[in-house]
Motif scaffolding. Structure first.
Motif, PDB file in Angstrom:
ATOM      1  N   SER A 264       0.838  -1.197   0.000  1.00 49.24           N
ATOM      2  CA  SER A 264       0.000   0.000   0.000  1.00 49.24           C
ATOM      3  C   SER A 264       0.873   1.247   0.000  1.00 49.24           C
ATOM      4  O   SER A 264       1.973   1.264   0.554  1.00 49.24           O
ATOM      5  N   LYS A 266       0.526   5.631   0.230  1.00 47.88           N
ATOM      6  CA  LYS A 266      -0.262   6.849   0.424  1.00 47.88           C
ATOM      7  C   LYS A 266       0.531   8.031  -0.120  1.00 47.88           C
ATOM      8  O   LYS A 266       1.716   8.182   0.201  1.00 47.88           O
ATOM      9  N   THR A 268       0.441  12.306  -1.121  1.00 47.17           N
ATOM     10  CA  THR A 268      -0.143  13.648  -1.150  1.00 47.17           C
ATOM     11  C   THR A 268       0.411  14.352  -2.388  1.00 47.17           C
ATOM     12  O   THR A 268       1.620  14.306  -2.642  1.00 47.17           O
ATOM     13  N   GLU A 298      -8.694   4.749  -1.902  1.00 47.16           N
ATOM     14  CA  GLU A 298      -9.390   5.870  -1.275  1.00 47.16           C
ATOM     15  C   GLU A 298      -8.774   7.169  -1.768  1.00 47.16           C
ATOM     16  O   GLU A 298      -7.591   7.215  -2.129  1.00 47.16           O
ATOM     17  N   CYS A 299      -9.589   8.206  -1.762  1.00 52.72           N
ATOM     18  CA  CYS A 299      -9.127   9.474  -2.328  1.00 52.72           C
ATOM     19  C   CYS A 299      -9.822  10.633  -1.617  1.00 52.72           C
ATOM     20  O   CYS A 299     -11.024  10.575  -1.355  1.00 52.72           O
ATOM     21  N   GLN A 311      -5.130  13.614  -1.532  1.00 54.38           N
ATOM     22  CA  GLN A 311      -4.490  12.536  -0.786  1.00 54.38           C
ATOM     23  C   GLN A 311      -5.037  11.218  -1.325  1.00 54.38           C
ATOM     24  O   GLN A 311      -6.259  11.032  -1.410  1.00 54.38           O
ATOM     25  N   GLU A 313      -4.836   6.876  -1.426  1.00 55.98           N
ATOM     26  CA  GLU A 313      -4.404   5.593  -0.890  1.00 55.98           C
ATOM     27  C   GLU A 313      -4.488   4.572  -2.020  1.00 55.98           C
ATOM     28  O   GLU A 313      -5.543   4.429  -2.649  1.00 55.98           O
TER      29      GLU A 313
END
Length: 317
Positions: A264, A266, A268, A298-299, A311, A313
């Motif tokens: 995963s 993440k 920015t 996810e966003c 941001q 994911e």
């Protein structure tokens, strides 16, 4: 530029862009409705009520279409508004029995039953032999149908609200023409490799055999990964109507899906309205030796004045 339009369903349509001081639009690929959180200056000429329509666009690109669910006030002369897209109405519970229906057909049936609008829904092809859902949340039923489709076919679909209409697409058809990473939009990242959430190196399937009165057991395992990670077992009882060839095919499919680390990431980055959950995004990060496609899980799009950031994911699939 962010455009925010509201509609009170009684002929009152307002452009409130000038009094919006902050906005966050969040979406998730699985299990949650899309939401928008707004902070606006109080204005005597504008009144908002629960149930009002909220629509967001960025430079005329449609982003969000939903309904006000919460209004907050403070002494700071500001209002906070939380709105959700149509998927919020799938928090209702009901009982359904499906036989030989595709996930796409299940979406359409539930949407029609609850008066929700749907638009572009692709044929998910795999007919689920049986689903008996007693007093379950509608969104959980839909998510289960897509999970069963992925397990049995390997195909991943995204279910989302497309500016006021429920939609379904295969993620392989959602590859963004965008690169984020070194020297391209990215401002920060965190990266994780894990065997803690959805990794299994031993797959065990069981089937009740009506003829013998016994339980048939089918197992596939990776001895090398068991030695490395310890035994991580996935267990599932399959439909007793499935034959041996179907069960072995399912074993093989589950082994491909589950017998690996989950990765995963993440990120920015500077905002881009094309970044959506259920899409593949090219990521290039030299420090991690990453140059590949990731699936957006996810966003969160964040707007504050002229500043627009996102941001994201992601995960490898």
């Amino acid at each position: 530029m962010l455009q925010v339009i509201t509609d009170n369903k009684q002929g009152g349509v307002f452009d409130i862009s000038e009094i919006v001081t902050g906005a966050t639009w969040k979406t998730s690929r699985i299990g949650k409705p899309g939401s928008v959180d707004l902070t606006i200056l109080q204005d005597a000429n504008y009144m908002v009520s629960n149930g009002d329509i909220i629509a967001l666009k960025w430079d005329d690109v449609p982003l969000f279409y939903g309904y006000v669910f919460t209004i907050g006030r403070s002494e700071a002369d500001t209002l906070t508004i939380k709105a959700y897209d149509q998927i919020r109405y799938l928090a209702a519970t009901d009982t359904y029995v499906f036989k030989n229906k595709t996930a796409a057909a299940i979406v359409k049936q539930i949407a029609d039953d609850f008066g929700l609008k749907w638009g572009h829904v692709v044929d998910t092809k795999y007919k689920i032999p049986s689903m008996v859902e007693d007093g379950q949340k509608l969104l959980d039923i839909i998510d289960k149908a897509f999970a069963l489709t992925t397990i049995n076919t390997g195909s991943i679909y995204v279910f989302y609200d497309d500016y006021g209409k429920l939609a379904v697409q295969n993620v392989k058809d959602r590859v963004l023409e965008l690169v984020i990473g070194d020297g391209s939009l990215m401002t920060d990242f965190t990266y994780q490799q894990s065997i803690d959430s959805d990794t299994y190196n031993r797959i065990k399937l069981v089937r009740d055999n009506k003829k013998s009165g016994k339980r048939d057991v089918y197992i596939a395992q990776d001895s090398n990964n068991i030695a490395k990670w310890g035994r991580l077992q996935y267990y599932q009882q399959v439909d007793d109507n499935q034959n041996e060839a179907q069960i072995k095919a399912l074993l093989d499919q589950l082994s491909k899906l589950k017998n690996r680390e989950t990765k995963s990431l993440k990120i920015t980055a500077l905002g881009d309205p094309t970044v959506r959950v259920g899409s593949y995004l090219k990521i290039e990060i030299g420090e991690l030796a990453i140059d590949q496609l990731f699936l957006i899980e996810e966003c969160s799009h964040n707007f504050a004045g002229d500043d627009y950031t996102v941001q994201i994911e992601l995960k490898v699939v």
